[in-house]
Design a protein around this motif. Sequence first.
Motif, mmCIF file in Angstrom:
data_model
loop_
_atom_site.group_PDB
_atom_site.id
_atom_site.type_symbol
_atom_site.label_atom_id
_atom_site.label_comp_id
_atom_site.label_asym_id
_atom_site.label_seq_id
_atom_site.Cartn_x
_atom_site.Cartn_y
_atom_site.Cartn_z
ATOM 1 N N VAL A 1 -7.541 0.134 2.016
ATOM 2 C CA VAL A 1 -8.437 -0.632 2.893
ATOM 3 C C VAL A 1 -9.814 -0.831 2.248
ATOM 4 O O VAL A 1 -10.373 -1.923 2.255
ATOM 5 C CB VAL A 1 -8.610 0.080 4.261
ATOM 6 N N TYR B 1 -3.777 7.381 7.380
ATOM 7 C CA TYR B 1 -2.493 6.693 7.223
ATOM 8 C C TYR B 1 -2.383 6.207 5.784
ATOM 9 O O TYR B 1 -3.320 5.615 5.251
ATOM 10 C CB TYR B 1 -2.413 5.505 8.195
ATOM 11 N N GLY C 1 0.823 -1.205 0.000
ATOM 12 C CA GLY C 1 0.000 0.000 0.000
ATOM 13 C C GLY C 1 0.857 1.254 0.000
ATOM 14 O O GLY C 1 0.574 2.226 -0.703
ATOM 15 N N GLY C 2 1.918 1.222 0.793
ATOM 16 C CA GLY C 2 2.802 2.385 0.901
ATOM 17 C C GLY C 2 3.470 2.710 -0.438
ATOM 18 O O GLY C 2 3.602 3.889 -0.807
ATOM 19 N N LYS D 1 -4.486 -4.573 0.008
ATOM 20 C CA LYS D 1 -5.176 -5.430 0.987
ATOM 21 C C LYS D 1 -6.134 -6.472 0.376
ATOM 22 O O LYS D 1 -5.685 -7.506 -0.078
ATOM 23 C CB LYS D 1 -5.861 -4.561 2.021
ATOM 24 N N ASN E 1 -7.788 4.285 10.073
ATOM 25 C CA ASN E 1 -6.509 4.266 10.773
ATOM 26 C C ASN E 1 -6.460 5.242 11.942
ATOM 27 O O ASN E 1 -5.392 5.557 12.466
ATOM 28 C CB ASN E 1 -5.380 4.575 9.793
ATOM 29 N N ASP F 1 -7.130 6.941 -1.493
ATOM 30 C CA ASP F 1 -6.362 5.802 -1.008
ATOM 31 C C ASP F 1 -7.367 4.740 -0.554
ATOM 32 O O ASP F 1 -7.911 4.801 0.544
ATOM 33 C CB ASP F 1 -5.454 6.248 0.145
HETATM 34 C C1 LIG Z 1 -5.319 3.347 3.955
HETATM 35 C C2 LIG Z 1 -3.950 2.762 3.925
HETATM 36 N N1 LIG Z 1 -3.081 3.168 2.992
HETATM 37 C C3 LIG Z 1 -1.838 2.682 2.912
HETATM 38 C C4 LIG Z 1 -1.401 1.733 3.805
HETATM 39 C C5 LIG Z 1 -0.011 1.197 3.705
HETATM 40 O O1 LIG Z 1 -0.041 -0.110 3.234
HETATM 41 P P1 LIG Z 1 1.214 -1.084 3.481
HETATM 42 O O2 LIG Z 1 1.256 -1.368 4.943
HETATM 43 O O3 LIG Z 1 0.906 -2.277 2.648
HETATM 44 O O4 LIG Z 1 2.408 -0.343 3.000
HETATM 45 C C6 LIG Z 1 -2.267 1.271 4.796
HETATM 46 C C7 LIG Z 1 -1.824 0.260 5.766
HETATM 47 O O5 LIG Z 1 -2.466 -0.082 6.703
HETATM 48 C C8 LIG Z 1 -3.572 1.809 4.857
HETATM 49 O O6 LIG Z 1 -4.435 1.406 5.807
#
Ligand SMILES: Cc1ncc(COP(=O)(O)O)c(C=O)c1O
Length: 425
Positions: free
Chosen positions: A236, A139, A112-113, A261, A205, A233
Amino acid sequence: MSESRKLFNTAKKMIPSGVNSPVRYFEPYPFFTKKANGAYIWDAGNTRYIDFCNGYGALLLGHRRKEIISSVSKQLSKGTLYCTPTESETELSKLIIGNFPSVEKVRLMNTGGEATMTAIRLARGFTKKKKIIKFEGCYHGAHDSVLVKAGSGSAHNGISVSDGGLDEVSKNTLVVGYNDMEDLQKTIRKNKDIAGVIVEPIPANMGLILPEKGFLSDLRKITKENDIPLIFDEVVTGFRVAPGGAQEHFGIEPDITTVAKALGSGFTISAVGGKKEIMDLLSPGGRVYQASTFAGNPISVSAAISSIKTIDKIKNKLYSKLERFNLLFSTALDDVAADMKIPHQVNSTASMLQIFFTDKPVVDYQTSKNANAEKFQKLFRTLLKNKIFIAPSQFEVVFLSDAHTQSDLNKTLDAYHLALKSVKN
Ligand SMILES: Cc1ncc(COP(=O)(O)O)c(C=O)c1O
């Protein structure tokens, strides 16, 4: 000494704090997992818990869903990593595009990041501007641009800007209150250099926060009027709230979307998608660089194709079942806490919910932070003792999966009853 404690004592000699991601830690030590199946997860001492952490939302279909395991097993016999294009990547992209009308082209990646980092870079490359706006408590992963007043583990651990992050980066991240349109309008008016706005359409988050009526449509309107790309984003919410995520649920089209996810049902995969004119800026055709050895690997791609096809096959029953369970769950929780005269709020939607110990409505990070976190820890611990596993922080949410049964729900409500009693005492 419990098996988990022994394993933790050894792990922390080699792994910082004994965990490979901060939210996994809780006092005095996290349980170590041996295996998981369906709605359940077993610790090292063989205790079975009903799992509501669910891979922080990834396991919409539950652990080891048979369709996913079967596709991945087939792919395993054909190789795990090619680093050349495959027809499956195109098939998966078509499935994602089919579910998200705002997405014309898509690039696959791993986490996700990574997806939000690329989305922001694309917005900057497209607009040739610098600043991004994010919402307090949302987040988007552990990279510098978004690790500013972020939710999840960074909020839980009280880290509003990470040591080691560059001020030069974080000062280009403007933070506004979620559900606060006035704050957003003011920030847009004051800054001419905005490359994009990134938002969790349903923040999960900082506990679970619901967008107030009109907030997301106003957000779409103001970004459009000011030519600012809007990034949803949906790491989730993608496939969890609806096959087409929160944007389908609310009928709003962002310019760029990130998903992860539930897309991979527990396998490592994420995606960035959006309008062609933005997506075509990605290298090698364009000058926005993004790359990864493991992007589009055949194992994760086979899991994601199978996830989307399975969701598509069962969607008429899946979402209504999860909503029905959530209604039963959140209403019962609300009633029991009210009967016990515990000041509380229950926020819930689709297959996500959270309880907060406060008498004020929880609508943003500040109101979430003002809830009694100590009481939440008591709740978490008593639930765990009664074999219910939820994420160990007020700033996370309870995730339901298709694997949960009515009997799981009944057992869970009994455990919440005991846990709420412990909160009251
Ligand atoms: C809304 C959202 N975006 C991005 C991320 C980041 O994902 P990752 O942990 O796979 O890097 C998360 C992680 O919980 C998230 O909840």
